[in-house]
Design a protein around this motif. Structure first.
Motif, PDB file in Angstrom:
ATOM      1  N   HIS A 117       8.765   4.383  -0.828  1.00  0.00           N
ATOM      2  CA  HIS A 117       7.919   3.651  -1.458  1.00  0.00           C
ATOM      3  C   HIS A 117       7.189   3.072   0.069  1.00  0.00           C
ATOM      4  CE1 HIS A 117       6.517   0.348  -3.375  1.00  0.00           C
ATOM      5  NE2 HIS A 117       7.473  -0.591  -2.069  1.00  0.00           N
ATOM      6  N   ALA A 118       6.243   3.142  -0.263  1.00  0.00           N
ATOM      7  CA  ALA A 118       5.285   2.789   1.176  1.00  0.00           C
ATOM      8  C   ALA A 118       4.528   1.261   0.373  1.00  0.00           C
ATOM      9  CB  ALA A 118       4.551   3.833   1.207  1.00  0.00           C
ATOM     10  N   GLN A 119       4.547   0.047   0.944  1.00  0.00           N
ATOM     11  CA  GLN A 119       3.429  -0.842   0.898  1.00  0.00           C
ATOM     12  C   GLN A 119       1.985  -0.435   0.919  1.00  0.00           C
ATOM     13  OE1 GLN A 119       4.920  -4.053   2.646  1.00  0.00           O
ATOM     14  NE2 GLN A 119       5.184  -4.942   1.494  1.00  0.00           N
ATOM     15  N   ALA A 120       1.666  -1.011   0.077  1.00  0.00           N
ATOM     16  CA  ALA A 120       0.116  -0.432  -0.525  1.00  0.00           C
ATOM     17  C   ALA A 120      -0.699  -0.756   0.922  1.00  0.00           C
ATOM     18  CB  ALA A 120      -1.213  -0.665  -1.484  1.00  0.00           C
ATOM     19  N   GLY A 121      -0.995  -1.152   1.802  1.00  0.00           N
ATOM     20  CA  GLY A 121      -1.494  -1.452   2.611  1.00  0.00           C
ATOM     21  C   GLY A 121      -1.206  -0.383   3.910  1.00  0.00           C
ATOM     22  N   CYS A 122      -0.351   0.271   3.560  1.00  0.00           N
ATOM     23  CA  CYS A 122       0.125   1.731   4.688  1.00  0.00           C
ATOM     24  C   CYS A 122      -0.753   2.581   5.371  1.00  0.00           C
ATOM     25  CB  CYS A 122       1.208   2.216   4.841  1.00  0.00           C
ATOM     26  SG  CYS A 122       2.423   1.463   4.557  1.00  0.00           S
ATOM     27  N   LEU A 123      -1.183   2.820   7.007  1.00  0.00           N
ATOM     28  CA  LEU A 123      -2.266   3.398   6.812  1.00  0.00           C
ATOM     29  C   LEU A 123      -1.231   5.413   6.947  1.00  0.00           C
ATOM     30  CD1 LEU A 123      -4.033   2.731  10.019  1.00  0.00           C
ATOM     31  CD2 LEU A 123      -4.818   2.079   7.810  1.00  0.00           C
ATOM     32  N   LEU A 124      -2.166   6.297   6.565  1.00  0.00           N
ATOM     33  CA  LEU A 124      -1.195   8.069   6.564  1.00  0.00           C
ATOM     34  C   LEU A 124       0.123   7.684   7.685  1.00  0.00           C
ATOM     35  CD1 LEU A 124      -4.185  10.513   5.507  1.00  0.00           C
ATOM     36  CD2 LEU A 124      -2.975   8.760   4.321  1.00  0.00           C
ATOM     37  N   GLY A 147      -6.596   4.861   4.827  1.00  0.00           N
ATOM     38  CA  GLY A 147      -5.649   4.061   3.795  1.00  0.00           C
ATOM     39  C   GLY A 147      -4.824   5.173   2.867  1.00  0.00           C
ATOM     40  N   ILE A 148      -3.685   4.627   2.607  1.00  0.00           N
ATOM     41  CA  ILE A 148      -2.421   5.482   1.246  1.00  0.00           C
ATOM     42  C   ILE A 148      -3.445   5.624   0.022  1.00  0.00           C
ATOM     43  CG2 ILE A 148      -1.043   6.018   3.293  1.00  0.00           C
ATOM     44  CD1 ILE A 148       0.614   3.715   0.859  1.00  0.00           C
ATOM     45  N   ALA A 149      -3.494   4.361  -0.265  1.00  0.00           N
ATOM     46  CA  ALA A 149      -3.791   3.179  -1.279  1.00  0.00           C
ATOM     47  C   ALA A 149      -5.421   4.138  -1.449  1.00  0.00           C
ATOM     48  CB  ALA A 149      -3.828   1.668  -0.998  1.00  0.00           C
TER      49      ALA A 149
END
Ligand SMILES: Cc1cc2nc3c(=O)[nH]c(=O)nc-3n(C[C@H](O)[C@H](O)[C@H](O)COP(=O)(O)OP(=O)(O)OC[C@H]3O[C@@H](n4cnc5c(N)ncnc54)[C@H](O)[C@@H]3O)c2cc1C
Length: 471
Positions: A117-124, A147-149
């Protein structure tokens, strides 16, 4: 505060109204002129210079809800920044309330269930770092600072795509704050229509606050890296690329590129700035097999540089980062390709020879494999007939050089687009690409996307994106 309303009108938001928002937030609210405001509105593509009315740097879901509700109450335009890597600068809109998610970078890995589960501000890199602790990886992109999002919402491809499909094919759920300020779950069991739309339809349906990725055993060591030759060898090297990639197993992903040699330590000083052809490879399977698979590349001709070796997967993910620094000026043109034809290789050589900047490149990414096995209706990302991506990637330093570099990219693309499947990648579209390019990217899914939009965002609150109008 001067701001823009959702219908485009200029409006005035009173100081005490804004103070009301500030009181509802845990994260900071930056007005224009503040250092935090400047930091948030500075994105990867230095060509984009837009000024939001204010920036809310959200600390969590409650902040996101507060911002969406505030924007609704005041009819304010909203824009959302994940990693700020979108080349068209979709994270930024003049006069909008900007939600900057860069404080939301937590990742939680369930190694037994093989889900992160990754928060939406994560980078790859945030996701790779945590998943690699368990020898696992999500299907992400080629540059670890992305960004992952935005990547996931537009489809997403990288070194693992040939084995497991688009990034969005490897998502099992998302948490979303909707236009009416509710937190909902989107998965195949809950709000399945929303879940379908989010896998390719971008930020049209809400603010995604968290993404659940299926993980796959990868690494920690892979065989990966790059080998370069002088551009004079390009006819032979691109033919090698064509034939090797055609028969490569899904564990092996090959990328070909032509550009002026960067001043990288693995290349001799006397070739810096001179035209090269290079093959980038990543074998995400067993390293012993990887070494066999890349042997024809390493033994080909007389390379001027070779860093194709066993290395940690997370390092492989960051290998290209230095070539894509934040703040340079960028302009791309892209197409999906069904195959690599010899005539296309000729064109790549021809247009690489006309590059106007030391940083530009013509790139062929290999993606065919698992994504081709699902049908187009699976999710809006579609383009299940794509096997490669052609990216004419213009990159330069000075505004005065905009014209020449943009012209180069457009000319090269115009000359090569006949090799396309007819489709293009929504996340590679530049600012000047309009509705017909959205059509090319999202194809058959557009009518259904408009229906999902009508259900989840009938007033088009989320419009600062590749916008889909409600049906
Ligand atoms: C150097 C570089 C390398 C790249 N390499 C790859 C690659 O290998 N593979 C690949 O698939 N793509 C790649 N891309 C393209 C990339 O997928 C897009 O640029 C993508 O938009 C980046 O996501 P972001 O979060 O940084 O986007 P941002 O610029 O922050 O946002 C882009 C759009 O997404 C929306 N958005 C962002 N976050 C949210 C959210 N939480 N909820 C709702 N909407 C949101 C924004 O509103 C905006 O419309 C690359 C881009 C760059 C610049």
């Amino acid at each position: 505060m001067r701001a823009k309303a959702i219908d485009g009108r200029e409006i005035d938001v009173k100081e005490d109204t804004l103070a009301g928002l500030k009181a509802r937030l845990s994260g900071p609210l930056f007005p224009p002129g503040d250092a935090g405001y400047e930091e948030s509105r500075t994105i990867w593509n230095g060509m984009i210079d837009r000024k939001p009315a204010a920036v809310a740097r959200c600390r969590g879901i409650a902040d996101v809800i507060a911002c969406v509700q505030f924007a609704r109450e005041n009819a304010l335009l909203l824009c959302i920044k994940g990693g700020g890597h979108n080349i068209a600068g979709l994270a930024l809109a003049d006069g909008a309330l900007m939600l900057d998610l860069s404080l939301m970078r937590g990742v939680w890995v369930d190694p037994h269930g093989k889900v992160a589960h990754a928060q939406a501000g994560c980078l790859l890199s945030d996701v790779d770092r945590e998943t690699q602790v368990h020898g696992l990886a999500a299907v992400l992109g080629f540059v670890s600072l992305t960004g992952i999002a935005g990547l996931t919402l537009g489809g997403g491809f990288g070194y693992l795509t040939r084995r497991f499909g688009w990034t969005s094919d490897n998502v099992v759920g998302m948490d979303v704050v909707t236009a009416d300020g509710r937190l909902v779950r989107a998965s195949s069991d809950e709000n399945a229509d929303l879940f379908w739309g989010l896998r390719g339809g971008g930020g049209n349906f809400g603010v995604v606050t968290g993404i659940d990725y299926v993980l796959h055993p990868v690494g920690p060591q892979v065989v990966g890296g790059i080998v370069a030759w002088p551009a004079s060898e390009a006819p032979k090297v691109l033919e090698l690329y064509r034939t090797l990639s055609e028969k490569a197993p899904p564990e092996l992903t090959l990328v070909a590129l032509m550009r002026p040699a960067p001043p990288a330590p693995w290349l001799p000083k006397d070739v810096h700035g001179k035209p090269i052809v290079a093959l980038l490879a990543c074998c995400s399977g067993r390293p012993e097999e990887g070494e066999q698979l890349v042997a024809p590349i390493k033994s080909f001709g007389h390379p001027i540089g070779d860093v194709l070796v066993r290395r940690p997967y997370a390092q492989m993910q960051a290998l290209l980062d230095a070539t894509q620094p934040k703040g340079r000026r960028y302009y791309w043109k892209s197409e999906y390709l069904p195959r690599i034809e010899p005539a296309l290789c000729q064109k790549v050589i021809e247009h690489a020879a006309k590059i106007r900047s030391p940083h530009s490149a013509v790139i062929l990414f290999q993606i065919g494999g698992a994504l081709n096995r699902l049908d187009d209706g699976h999710s809006p990302v579609g383009n299940r007939d794509a096997s490669y991506v052609l990216n004419v990637a213009g990159s330069w330093e000075k505004m005065d050089d905009d014209g020449a570099n943009i012209e180069w990219a457009r000319e090269a693309w115009n000359d090569m687009k006949s090799f396309s499947t007819g489709g293009t990648y929504i996340n590679f579209l530049t600012e000047d690409e309009g509705p017909e390019r959205i059509e090319a990217a999202l194809g058959h899914g557009l009518a259904r996307l408009a229906e999902v939009k009508a259900r989840w965002d009938p007033q088009n609150v989320f419009c600062t994106n590749r916008n889909i109008k409600p049906a």
